[in-house]
Design an enzyme around this catalytic site. Structure first.
Site, PDB file in Angstrom:
ATOM      1  N   LYS A 114     -14.651   8.148  -3.841  1.00  0.00           N
ATOM      2  CA  LYS A 114     -15.915   8.481  -3.169  1.00  0.00           C
ATOM      3  C   LYS A 114     -16.464   9.807  -3.660  1.00  0.00           C
ATOM      4  O   LYS A 114     -17.669   9.959  -3.902  1.00  0.00           O
ATOM      5  CB  LYS A 114     -15.699   8.509  -1.641  1.00  0.00           C
ATOM      6  CG  LYS A 114     -15.346   7.139  -1.074  1.00  0.00           C
ATOM      7  CD  LYS A 114     -14.726   7.188   0.325  1.00  0.00           C
ATOM      8  CE  LYS A 114     -14.106   5.819   0.659  1.00  0.00           C
ATOM      9  NZ  LYS A 114     -13.218   5.857   1.832  1.00  0.00           N
ATOM     10  N   HIS A 144       0.802  -1.231   0.000  1.00  0.00           N
ATOM     11  CA  HIS A 144       0.000   0.000   0.000  1.00  0.00           C
ATOM     12  C   HIS A 144       0.827   1.269   0.000  1.00  0.00           C
ATOM     13  O   HIS A 144       0.268   2.358   0.150  1.00  0.00           O
ATOM     14  CB  HIS A 144      -0.907   0.048   1.225  1.00  0.00           C
ATOM     15  CG  HIS A 144      -1.984  -0.976   1.237  1.00  0.00           C
ATOM     16  ND1 HIS A 144      -3.225  -0.767   0.676  1.00  0.00           N
ATOM     17  CD2 HIS A 144      -2.004  -2.230   1.737  1.00  0.00           C
ATOM     18  CE1 HIS A 144      -3.962  -1.851   0.843  1.00  0.00           C
ATOM     19  NE2 HIS A 144      -3.247  -2.756   1.488  1.00  0.00           N
ATOM     20  N   LYS A 163      -8.294  14.002   4.371  1.00  0.00           N
ATOM     21  CA  LYS A 163      -7.403  12.834   4.378  1.00  0.00           C
ATOM     22  C   LYS A 163      -6.392  13.070   5.494  1.00  0.00           C
ATOM     23  O   LYS A 163      -6.333  14.167   6.055  1.00  0.00           O
ATOM     24  CB  LYS A 163      -6.691  12.675   3.037  1.00  0.00           C
ATOM     25  CG  LYS A 163      -6.096  13.992   2.497  1.00  0.00           C
ATOM     26  CD  LYS A 163      -5.483  13.824   1.103  1.00  0.00           C
ATOM     27  CE  LYS A 163      -6.456  13.938  -0.037  1.00  0.00           C
ATOM     28  NZ  LYS A 163      -6.619  12.696  -0.778  1.00  0.00           N
ATOM     29  N   ARG A 164      -5.588  12.065   5.816  1.00  0.00           N
ATOM     30  CA  ARG A 164      -4.529  12.293   6.789  1.00  0.00           C
ATOM     31  C   ARG A 164      -3.651  13.452   6.325  1.00  0.00           C
ATOM     32  O   ARG A 164      -3.468  13.664   5.122  1.00  0.00           O
ATOM     33  CB  ARG A 164      -3.696  11.024   6.958  1.00  0.00           C
ATOM     34  CG  ARG A 164      -4.381   9.977   7.810  1.00  0.00           C
ATOM     35  CD  ARG A 164      -4.637  10.471   9.221  1.00  0.00           C
ATOM     36  NE  ARG A 164      -3.423  10.445   9.991  1.00  0.00           N
ATOM     37  CZ  ARG A 164      -3.133   9.508  10.908  1.00  0.00           C
ATOM     38  NH1 ARG A 164      -3.993   8.543  11.181  1.00  0.00           N
ATOM     39  NH2 ARG A 164      -2.000   9.542  11.562  1.00  0.00           N
ATOM     40  N   LYS A 169       0.767  14.566   0.609  1.00  0.00           N
ATOM     41  CA  LYS A 169      -0.609  14.820   0.175  1.00  0.00           C
ATOM     42  C   LYS A 169      -0.839  16.302  -0.124  1.00  0.00           C
ATOM     43  O   LYS A 169      -1.856  16.678  -0.703  1.00  0.00           O
ATOM     44  CB  LYS A 169      -1.595  14.322   1.235  1.00  0.00           C
ATOM     45  CG  LYS A 169      -1.577  12.794   1.401  1.00  0.00           C
ATOM     46  CD  LYS A 169      -2.526  12.342   2.503  1.00  0.00           C
ATOM     47  CE  LYS A 169      -2.447  10.862   2.825  1.00  0.00           C
ATOM     48  NZ  LYS A 169      -3.101   9.988   1.826  1.00  0.00           N
ATOM     49  N   THR A 207      -8.561   6.451  -2.059  1.00  0.00           N
ATOM     50  CA  THR A 207      -9.912   5.900  -2.205  1.00  0.00           C
ATOM     51  C   THR A 207     -10.937   7.003  -1.980  1.00  0.00           C
ATOM     52  O   THR A 207     -12.047   6.936  -2.506  1.00  0.00           O
ATOM     53  CB  THR A 207     -10.150   4.744  -1.217  1.00  0.00           C
ATOM     54  OG1 THR A 207      -9.614   5.109   0.059  1.00  0.00           O
ATOM     55  CG2 THR A 207      -9.487   3.477  -1.689  1.00  0.00           C
TER      56      THR A 207
HETATM   57  C1  26W Z   1       3.998   0.773   9.960  1.00  0.00           C
HETATM   58  C2  26W Z   1       3.565   2.170   9.722  1.00  0.00           C
HETATM   59  C3  26W Z   1       2.608   2.226   8.588  1.00  0.00           C
HETATM   60  C4  26W Z   1       1.260   2.174   8.836  1.00  0.00           C
HETATM   61  C5  26W Z   1       0.372   2.203   7.798  1.00  0.00           C
HETATM   62  C6  26W Z   1       3.071   2.322   7.313  1.00  0.00           C
HETATM   63  C7  26W Z   1       2.192   2.348   6.272  1.00  0.00           C
HETATM   64  C8  26W Z   1       0.837   2.282   6.510  1.00  0.00           C
HETATM   65  C9  26W Z   1      -0.143   2.225   5.377  1.00  0.00           C
HETATM   66  C10 26W Z   1       0.410   1.344   4.291  1.00  0.00           C
HETATM   67  C11 26W Z   1      -0.496   3.561   4.877  1.00  0.00           C
HETATM   68  C12 26W Z   1      -1.768   3.557   4.065  1.00  0.00           C
HETATM   69  O1  26W Z   1      -2.849   3.627   4.603  1.00  0.00           O
HETATM   70  N1  26W Z   1      -1.639   3.527   2.730  1.00  0.00           N
HETATM   71  C13 26W Z   1      -2.764   3.875   1.880  1.00  0.00           C
HETATM   72  O2  26W Z   1      -3.447   2.716   1.452  1.00  0.00           O
HETATM   73  C14 26W Z   1      -4.609   3.059   0.740  1.00  0.00           C
HETATM   74  C15 26W Z   1      -5.350   1.785   0.436  1.00  0.00           C
HETATM   75  O3  26W Z   1      -4.659   1.038  -0.505  1.00  0.00           O
HETATM   76  C16 26W Z   1      -4.269   3.839  -0.511  1.00  0.00           C
HETATM   77  O4  26W Z   1      -5.444   4.233  -1.150  1.00  0.00           O
HETATM   78  C17 26W Z   1      -3.445   5.080  -0.158  1.00  0.00           C
HETATM   79  O5  26W Z   1      -2.991   5.714  -1.332  1.00  0.00           O
HETATM   80  C18 26W Z   1      -2.256   4.675   0.696  1.00  0.00           C
HETATM   81  O6  26W Z   1      -1.567   5.829   1.165  1.00  0.00           O
END
Ligand code: 26W
Length: 800
Positions: A649, A356, A537-538, A543, A645
Site C-alpha cells: 500500500k 499465512h 502494523k500489529r 516486526k 501487505t
Molecule cells: C490462531 C492464532 C492466529 C491468528 C492469526 C495465528 C495466526 C494468524 C494469522 C495467520 C496471522 C496473520 O495475519 N498473518 C499475516 O497474513 C498476511 C496476509 O497473508 C501476511 O501479509 C502477513 O505477513 C502475515 O503475518
C-alpha cells in the site's frame, strides 16, 4: 438490464433518493436529521443501487451453472463500506455533490461510519481485498465468516500504556447487511458417536443455530457483485424446551449460553495461538455452517454430490477453517452414505489451503482430548484421514502426520486434505517447502504453489488518495484502477520536472491533511515539510518496532550531541495494537510513548524529530496515514513476515521503503528496482546462521557504540524518570537474548536511514524514486492475485 449496464445517477437523482430514505426509512426531516441520519440515508440510497447488479450476478451464476468459489475465513477486516461502494458504483462525485448540496459535510458523513473490524490484521484485510477483487473480476463466489458482535478491541493509551475497550460496531443499525432468517443451520458440539447398523451416528449434546447475514460486495464499476455471508449464533430454543421439560434445567440453559458466547467476540490474538475450547467451537461453527450452505446450494442446482469438485472450490484462509476436510467427509459419509475413499477424494479436489505464517507459536494444534470432546466424530475422521494418508503414502516418515503426541496438527491436516497449498510471497513459499512441510512437499510434488498477496487499488489508491489518483488519470488516462499494470505508463513522465512537482504536490496535500488531523487529535504540531516516516502494523517482536524506536533514540542522542549539524527533519509515526496478553509487545508500546514524551518536549530538538503514536490504529487510520507517508518501515527479521501487505500500500502511494529481504519486500524491490528501495539487514539464511552464536546479541552490541549509548539511556531511566527500572527487563533481554536480532541489524539499519536522509535532501532524486515506486507496483494488485488463484487453484473463470 444486464449485469454490465450500470448507469451512474446524477446528483439530483441521488438527492431525491437520500431525502426519501431520510423521510421514510429514518423517519426524520432534513431540519432535524443528525449526521447519523444522513449517513444512513446516503448508505441506503447507495445500497439500493447495488441490489440490482447483485441479483443479476446471482441469477447469471445459477443460469450458467458456474463453479463458485467459497472463501472461508475467521476474519474479514472490512473497514468502512460507504465510500468504497460509492466509488465502485461510479457515484462518489454525485453523492458528494448531493450531500454537500443539502448543507452536510461529506467527510463528516463518511467518517460517521464505524469500521467493520472483524479481523486482527494482515490475514483479515487480505480477505477483504480478495472479496473486492473477486467481485471486480466477476469470479462467482461467497465469503464465509462470523458476524462477531464485537470486532477487534479499541485501543487507548493511559500513561503510555495500552488499555483495551470492547468494540461495538453493531450498536447502531448496520445498513450493509441483510438478515436471512431462512438461511439457518443447526450446528452440533460434543455428545457421543453411536454405531447404528454399522454406521457412525453423531449425537451432539449441544446445538446452536447459525443464522446468515449477507453483505453485498460490489466490484469496480458495479459490473458484478458477490456475497459476504456472516454467521451469527442463536440458541436452538426447541431443544431447550425438551430438556427443560425433563427437568434438566442446567443443561436446558446451555445452548442459550453457548449461543450467546459463540459469535460474541473476535479473538484478538494475532500470530500467537492458544488452544481454547471456545475458539475451536467458533472455527467449527463457521466451517460447518458454510459447508451445509454449500451442499444445500449444490443440491438445489440439481447436481450430484459426486460432481461437487466441478462446481465448488473452497479456500481455507489459514488453518482456522481446516476442520472443513473432516466435516465434508462426515457430511458425505455419515449423512449421504458415500464411502470414505470417495468422500476424501472429493474433499481434496474441492479444498485449497493458504498458509499465512511460519511462526511456530502461530501454528494451530489441538489437544486430542479437546478435539475428541468438542467434535468426537471429527476426531475419529481425522484419525481415519491420517491413516488413509499413511496407507496411500507408505514412504511417509514416522514423525510426519496429523495426530502426533496427543495433538491434532491443523497445518498437516489442511495440507493433506487440500489439492493445493499456497504461500503468500515467493520467499514465504520457498520457506514453506524448505522448513515447514519438507516431507509433505516431497510426497506431493507440485501441491505447494505461490500466490503473492495483493491489495485492491480501488480502496488503497483511488479512494484513499484522490490527489494522486487525479494526477495519474490526468497523466495516463483512465482504466488503471482495474488494470494496475497500466501505471507503467507513468515511467517516462518521471523525467519531467513538471510531473515530479505535481507528484510532490499531491503528497504534500495529503501530508497537510494528516498534519491537521494530528494537530486536532493528538495536539502535536508537526511540520508537513518534514519526512513522514511511518510504521503501522500489529505490534510484534518479529516486526521490530523496537528496532525503529532504538534508532529513533540514537537519532535524538545525535541531534543533542551535535545540534549544529544539518538534519533532515523527520516525523516518526507509529500505529498498531498489541494482543491483550502479549506483555512484551505492550512494553514496546509503552517505550515508544515514553520516548515520544521526552523527545517531543525537548527544545533542543525542535522540529527536527517528532514522534507521534495515535491510538487505535485501524483500516480507516491506515487510509489517512498511507497516502501521506514518505517512508515505509518494513523491517521484520528476515524469514518471519510471510508477505506483508501494508508494504504494498505504501509503495503504491509513492512512499519509499526501508526494509529487509523479507516477505513480499523481496518482490517489491525487484519490481520497483533495487536503486529505489532502501535495503538493509541480514537475509533469512544469515539470520539462521547468526542465531547459532549464543552470544550474538552481546557481540553485536559491543560492535556499536551508538546502541550501547541507547541501551544505557533506557536503562538509566531517561524515558521513565518516575520509574527508572521500568525497562530493565527489556534492556537485559537485548543483551542476553535478542531473538529477533535488533542488535545484529542495528548498525545496518542506521546506515540505511542515513541513506534515506541523503535521498530526501535531494528532492529531484526523491520524487523520481517515489514516482517510480507508484509506476511499478502494478503487480501487487489483488486482481492479479485473484486471477492466479482462479487459474491455478480454483479452476474458475470470469463470468464477465
Ligand atoms: C490462531 C492464532 C492466529 C491468528 C492469526 C495465528 C495466526 C494468524 C494469522 C495467520 C496471522 C496473520 O495475519 N498473518 C499475516 O497474513 C498476511 C496476509 O497473508 C501476511 O501479509 C502477513 O505477513 C502475515 O503475518
Amino acid at each position: 438490464m444486464t449485469v454490465k449496464d450500470v448507469i451512474a445517477p446524477s446528483a439530483d437523482d441521488l438527492r431525491q433518493d437520500i431525502l426519501r430514505h431520510l423521510t421514510f426509512t429514518m423517519g426524520k426531516d432534513a431540519d432535524h436529521a443528525s449526521v447519523y441520519d444522513w449517513r444512513m440515508a446516503l448508505s441506503f440510497a447507495i445500497r439500493d443501487r447495488i441490489v440490482e447488479p447483485w441479483f443479476a450476478a446471482t441469477k447469471q451464476t445459477w443460469e450458467q451453472g458456474r463453479k463458485r468459489v467459497y472463501y472461508l475465513s475467521m476474519e474479514f477486516l472490512i473497514g468502512r463500506i460507504l465510500e468504497d461502494a460509492a466509488i465502485n458504483l461510479g457515484l462518489r462525485a454525485a453523492a458528494r455533490e448531493a450531500i454537500e448540496g443539502m448543507g452536510q459535510s461529506w467527510s463528516a458523513v463518511v467518517e460517521d461510519e464505524p469500521d467493520a473490524a472483524l479481523g486482527n490484521g494482515g490475514l483479515g484485510r487480505l480477505a477483504a481485498c480478495y472479496m473486492e477483487s473477486m467481485a471486480t473480476l466477476g469470479c462467482p463466489g461467497y465469503g464465509y465468516g462470523i458476524r462477531y458482535e464485537h470486532g477487534l478491541f479499541k485501543q487507548r493509551f493511559e500513561g503510555g500504556r495500552q488499555v483495551e475497550a470492547p468494540e461495538d460496531w453493531l450498536k447502531q443499525r448496520h445498513p450493509w447487511e441483510f438478515e436471512r432468517p431462512e438461511a439457518a443451520y443447526e450446528i452440533g458440539f460434543k455428545g457421543a458417536v453411536e454405531m447404528r447398523a454399522g454406521k457412525a451416528v453423531w449425537i451432539p449434546s449441544e446445538t446452536v443455530l447459525a443464522e446468515a447475514f449477507d453483505m453485498p460486495v460490489i466490484g469496480w464499476k458495479g459490473r458484478w457483485a458477490n456475497t459476504l455471508r456472516l454467521w451469527s449464533a442463536k440458541p436452538t430454543t426447541m431443544f431447550d424446551l425438551a430438556r427443560f421439560n425433563h427437568g434438566d434445567y442446567a443443561a436446558a440453559a446451555e445452548p442459550e449460553a453457548l449461543a450467546r458466547t459463540l459469535s460474541r467476540v473476535l479473538y484478538p490474538d494475532d500470530t500467537t495461538y492458544q488452544g481454547k475450547e471456545l475458539r475451536l467451537k467458533q472455527e467449527y461453527f463457521l466451517t460447518a455452517a458454510a459447508l451445509h450452505d454449500i451442499i444445500r446450494r449444490h443440491l438445489a442446482g440439481g447436481y450430484r454430490l459426486e460432481d461437487l469438485p466441478a462446481h465448488v472450490a473452497i479456500q481455507m484462509n489459514d488453518t482456522h477453517p481446516a476442520i472443513a476436510g473432516p466435516e465434508l467427509v462426515r457430511i458425505l459419509v455419515d449423512l449421504y452414505g458415500m464411502s470414505f475413499e470417495q468422500a476424501i477424494e472429493i474433499a481434496v479436489k474441492c479444498l485449497g489451503y493458504t498458509n499465512h505464517t511460519l511462526l511456530p507459536e502461530a501454528l494451530e494444534r489441538w489437544a486430542c482430548y479437546l478435539m475428541g470432546s468438542v467434535l468426537p466424530r471429527h476426531m475419529q475422521i481425522i484419525e481415519q484421514i491420517d491413516a488413509w494418508h499413511l496407507k496411500t503414502n507408505p514412504n511417509r516418515p514416522h514423525y510426519v502426520g496429523v495426530v502426533k503426541h496427543q495433538e491434532v496438527r491443523m497445518g498437516e491436516l489442511a495440507f493433506i486434505t487440500a489439492h493445493k497449498v499456497n504461500g503468500v510471497s515467493a520467499l514465504h513459499t520457498k520457506l514453506i517447502k524448505q522448513n515447514l512441510f519438507p516431507e509433505l512437499d516431497t510426497l506431493h510434488p507440485g501441491r505447494i504453489v505461490n500466490q503473492t498477496n495483493g491489495i485492491t487499488p480501488r480502496r488503497w489508491l483511488r479512494m484513499s488518495n484522490p490527489a494522486l489518483s487525479r494526477l495519474i488519470t490526468e497523466t495516463i488516462g483512465e482504466g488503471w484502477e482495474a488494470d494496475l499494470d497500466k501505471l507503467r505508463a507513468l515511467e517516462p513522465h518521471v523525467e519531467d520536472p513538471g510531473f515530479r512537482d505535481d507528484f510532490a504536490d499531491a503528497k504534500r496535500r495529503n501530508k497537510d491533511a494528516l498534519a491537521n488531523w494530528i494537530a486536532r487529535e493528538q495536539g502535536i504540531k508537526i511540520d508537513p515539510a518534514a519526512m513522514f516516516d511511518v510504521q503501522i502494523k500489529r505490534i510484534h517482536e518479529y516486526k521490530r518496532q523496537l528496532l525503529n524506536i532504538l534508532q529513533t533514540i540514537a537519532q535524538w542522542h545525535e541531534i543533542r550531541e551535535n545540534p549544529q549539524a544539518d538534519y533532515q527533519p523527520r516525523v516518526k509515526i507509529f500505529g498498531g495494537k498489541a494482543a491483550p496478553g502479549y506483555q512484551t509487545a505492550k512494553e514496546i508500546i509503552r517505550l515508544i510513548n515514553d520516548v515520544a514524551t521526552v523527545v517531543n518536549a525537548d527544545p533542543l530538538v525542535g522540529d527536527r524529530l517528532r514522534i507521534v503514536y495515535p491510538a487505535n490504529y485501524n483500516v480507516s487510520m491506515a487510509e489517512r496515514l498511507i497516502p501521506a507517508a514518505d517512508l515505509s518501515e518494513q523491517i521484520s527479521t528476515a524469514g518471519k513476515e510471510a508477505s506483508g501487505t501494508g508494504n504494498m500500500k505504501f509503495a503504491l502511494n509513492g512512499a519509499l521503503t526501508i526494509g529487509t529481504l523479507d516477505g513480499a519486500n523481496v518482490e517489491i524491490r525487484e519490481e520497483v528496482g533495487a536503486e529505489n528501495f532502501f535495503l538493509f539487514g541480514l537475509t533469512a539464511s544469515e539470520v539462521m546462521e547468526r542465531r547459532k552464536d549464543p552470544e550474538h546479541a552481546r557481540h553485536a552490541i559491543l560492535q556499536s557504540q551508538a546502541l550501547q549509548d541507547v541501551l544505557q539511556m533506557i536503562a538509566e531511566g531517561r524515558f521513565s524518570p518516575d520509574e527508572p527500572t521500568r525497562y530493565h527487563g527489556l534492556v537485559h533481554n537485548m543483551w542476553h537474548s535478542d531473538y529477533f536480532l535488533c542488535a545484529s541489524d542495528f548498525e545496518a539499519y542506521r546506515a540505511a536511514q542515513v541513506e534515506v536522509d541523503r535521498a530526501f535532501a535531494d528532492p529531484e532524486r526523491w520524487w523520481r524514486m517515489a514516482a517510480l515506486n507508484t509506476a511499478r507496483m502494478g503487480f501487487f494488485s489483488s486482481d492479479r492475485a485473484i486471477q492466479g488463484y482462479m487459474t491455478e487453484i480454483w479452476g474458475t473463470e470470469s463470468a464477465l
